[in-house]
Design an enzyme around this catalytic site. Structure first.
Site, PDB file in Angstrom:
ATOM      1  CD  GLN A  53      -2.672  -9.493  -1.653  1.00  0.00           C
ATOM      2  OE1 GLN A  53      -3.676  -9.494  -0.941  1.00  0.00           O
ATOM      3  NE2 GLN A  53      -2.219  -8.409  -2.248  1.00  0.00           N
ATOM      4  CB  CYS A  83      -3.719  -5.291   4.070  1.00  0.00           C
ATOM      5  SG  CYS A  83      -5.177  -5.482   5.096  1.00  0.00           S
ATOM      6  CE  LYS A 122      -3.295  -4.036  -4.544  1.00  0.00           C
ATOM      7  NZ  LYS A 122      -3.992  -3.856  -3.267  1.00  0.00           N
ATOM      8  CG  HIS A 154      -3.745   1.449  -3.163  1.00  0.00           C
ATOM      9  ND1 HIS A 154      -4.545   0.953  -2.159  1.00  0.00           N
ATOM     10  CD2 HIS A 154      -4.391   2.558  -3.622  1.00  0.00           C
ATOM     11  CE1 HIS A 154      -5.607   1.724  -2.017  1.00  0.00           C
ATOM     12  NE2 HIS A 154      -5.533   2.722  -2.885  1.00  0.00           N
ATOM     13  N   GLY A 196      -8.440   3.845  -7.365  1.00  0.00           N
ATOM     14  CA  GLY A 196      -9.390   4.839  -7.877  1.00  0.00           C
ATOM     15  C   GLY A 196      -9.575   4.835  -9.384  1.00  0.00           C
ATOM     16  N   GLY A 216      -9.733  -2.647  -8.755  1.00  0.00           N
ATOM     17  CA  GLY A 216     -10.288  -3.325  -7.590  1.00  0.00           C
ATOM     18  C   GLY A 216     -11.786  -3.170  -7.544  1.00  0.00           C
TER      19      GLY A 216
HETATM   20  C1  FMN Z   1     -13.548  -5.301   0.152  1.00  0.00           C
HETATM   21  C2  FMN Z   1     -12.110  -5.053  -0.203  1.00  0.00           C
HETATM   22  C3  FMN Z   1     -11.168  -5.991   0.149  1.00  0.00           C
HETATM   23  C4  FMN Z   1      -9.820  -5.793  -0.192  1.00  0.00           C
HETATM   24  N1  FMN Z   1      -8.927  -6.779   0.097  1.00  0.00           N
HETATM   25  C5  FMN Z   1      -7.649  -6.667  -0.353  1.00  0.00           C
HETATM   26  C6  FMN Z   1      -6.720  -7.734  -0.219  1.00  0.00           C
HETATM   27  O1  FMN Z   1      -7.040  -8.810   0.287  1.00  0.00           O
HETATM   28  N2  FMN Z   1      -5.461  -7.538  -0.689  1.00  0.00           N
HETATM   29  C7  FMN Z   1      -5.077  -6.368  -1.299  1.00  0.00           C
HETATM   30  O2  FMN Z   1      -3.935  -6.250  -1.749  1.00  0.00           O
HETATM   31  N3  FMN Z   1      -5.927  -5.355  -1.430  1.00  0.00           N
HETATM   32  C8  FMN Z   1      -7.209  -5.476  -0.988  1.00  0.00           C
HETATM   33  N4  FMN Z   1      -8.085  -4.449  -1.168  1.00  0.00           N
HETATM   34  C9  FMN Z   1      -7.603  -3.196  -1.797  1.00  0.00           C
HETATM   35  C10 FMN Z   1      -7.759  -3.244  -3.300  1.00  0.00           C
HETATM   36  O3  FMN Z   1      -7.021  -4.324  -3.851  1.00  0.00           O
HETATM   37  C11 FMN Z   1      -7.269  -1.961  -3.958  1.00  0.00           C
HETATM   38  O4  FMN Z   1      -5.892  -1.802  -3.704  1.00  0.00           O
HETATM   39  C12 FMN Z   1      -7.993  -0.725  -3.442  1.00  0.00           C
HETATM   40  O5  FMN Z   1      -9.385  -0.955  -3.317  1.00  0.00           O
HETATM   41  C13 FMN Z   1      -7.752   0.465  -4.378  1.00  0.00           C
HETATM   42  O6  FMN Z   1      -8.076   0.118  -5.714  1.00  0.00           O
HETATM   43  P1  FMN Z   1      -9.514   0.423  -6.374  1.00  0.00           P
HETATM   44  O7  FMN Z   1      -9.763   1.889  -6.202  1.00  0.00           O
HETATM   45  O8  FMN Z   1      -9.376  -0.001  -7.819  1.00  0.00           O
HETATM   46  O9  FMN Z   1     -10.524  -0.398  -5.623  1.00  0.00           O
HETATM   47  C14 FMN Z   1      -9.423  -4.616  -0.857  1.00  0.00           C
HETATM   48  C15 FMN Z   1     -10.387  -3.673  -1.204  1.00  0.00           C
HETATM   49  C16 FMN Z   1     -11.717  -3.888  -0.887  1.00  0.00           C
HETATM   50  C17 FMN Z   1     -12.749  -2.852  -1.301  1.00  0.00           C
END
Ligand code: FMN
Length: 319
Positions: A53, A83, A122, A154, A196, A216
């Site tokens: 990424q 982000c 993304k 997302h 989520g 995630g």
């Molecule tokens: C600690 C942490 C670091 C993250 N770093 C990135 C990242 O580097 N790039 C990215 O696209 N999303 C990043 N995210 C977002 C996740 O990829 C994801 O989009 C977000 O947490 C929602 O999905 P989830 O509910 O399945 O966690 C990060 C999330 C967390 C918790």
């Protein structure tokens, strides 16, 4: 995920599922172009398929960084348009690019010309006071016209003024229907939903509407769920029957890394949720936390920790 899905974590996750695609932490184009590439981009062959990424917005830099990623052997280049951190905003990349669909399209086009790999984006459904119907449509259509091979969405907005990155993963409401509508509007385009999704059951329900699901936090915090991903989502046997087997399979990797000077804790920190809900899980975690950080800690610390947990089959873990 920054600070989470480093190469040690990805090797661990690959032992839990052969089929899920793994993603690196976001790397800025500046880091890729000017940093210590071997340290930042190096990965273990076992991780395939693995996507790099990138964070950035200058099309020429994105193209150059994507090419470097291709030369390193990555299987996909993914552009971060989600982000929300201040650092990212100042650099004019990440979620604020939701407001610059033409620039995103230029970046995708430049990367597509530079590499033979799939290039994906993304994104969020919008930022701040954008109308998600128009904002996501504009972003997606521009990226698709430029050749994006898939979009990972997302399913919530990022609010760039006032919320921390953590709050931006929880507070703006999820809108899965918006992502389903995007798929309906672009039926030929692979669309992956994220945000989520807490279990494989939930993941499967989304697959009635979209082509893929990205997990995630659930994947990282409760990695035992991944052990059932191959059977439940791909109809294939899991790579290992139990977490204990997974850790046994990981031992040679850990020993190699320790011999290179990596500290045990850098690897075992990713195991915190491995035995979630299993008797002995807390003792496992505590043993690793207390002993994994000691100078010279070796694989015996992990073996001792594993001995504190009841043996269970993967099937039972996921139930
Ligand atoms: C600690 C942490 C670091 C993250 N770093 C990135 C990242 O580097 N790039 C990215 O696209 N999303 C990043 N995210 C977002 C996740 O990829 C994801 O989009 C977000 O947490 C929602 O999905 P989830 O509910 O399945 O966690 C990060 C999330 C967390 C918790």
């Amino acid at each position: 995920m920054m600070d989470w899905t480093d190469r040690h974590c990805r090797v661990f996750h690959r032992l839990l599922t052969r089929r899920a695609r793994l993603y690196t932490e976001m790397l800025t184009t500046g880091a890729v172009l000017h940093g210590d590439r071997q340290r930042l981009l190096g990965f273990d062959a076992v991780e395939h398929p693995v996507a790099l990424q990138l964070g950035g917005s200058d099309p020429r830099d994105l193209a150059a960084a994507a090419k470097i990623g291709e030369d390193f052997g990555y299987d996909e280049i993914n552009l971060n348009v989600g982000c929300p951190s201040d650092r990212v905003k100042d650099g004019r990349f990440g979620a604020c690019l939701m407001a610059e669909p033409a620039l995103v399209a230029e970046g995708v086009d430049a990367m597509k010309r530079a590499v033979r790999l799939p290039v994906t984006v993304k994104c969020r459904i919008g930022i701040d006071d954008q109308d998600p119907e128009a904002a996501l449509d504009a972003l997606a259509r521009g990226a698709v016209a430029a050749g994006a091979d898939a979009l990972i969405v997302h399913a919530r907005k990022a609010w760039l003024n006032g919320l921390s990155p953590k709050e931006n993963r929880n507070i703006p409401p999820l809108d899965y229907d918006r992502v389903y509508r995007l798929k309906a509007a672009l039926p030929e385009q692979p669309i992956v939903i994220n945000g989520g999704i807490a279990s494989l059951d939930e993941a499967r329900r989304h697959l009635d509407h979209v082509d893929g699901v990205m997990l995630g936090r659930a994947a990282y915090q409760e990695p035992w769920r991944l052990l059932m991903a191959d059977p439940e989502l791909f109809g294939e046997a899991p790579p290992h029957a139990t977490m204990q087997e997974v850790f046994e399979a990981m031992m040679p990797y850990i020993e190699r890394e320790l011999a290179r000077g990596v500290r045990l804790h850098s690897i075992t920190r990713h195991f915190v949720g491995a035995f979630h809900g299993v008797p002995g899980a807390r003792a496992f975690r505590r043993h690793l936390a207390e002993n994994g950080v000691k100078p010279g800690a070796g694989v015996d610390v992990l073996r001792e920790a594993m001995a504190l947990v009841e043996h269970r089959k993967a099937v039972l873990l996921a139930a």
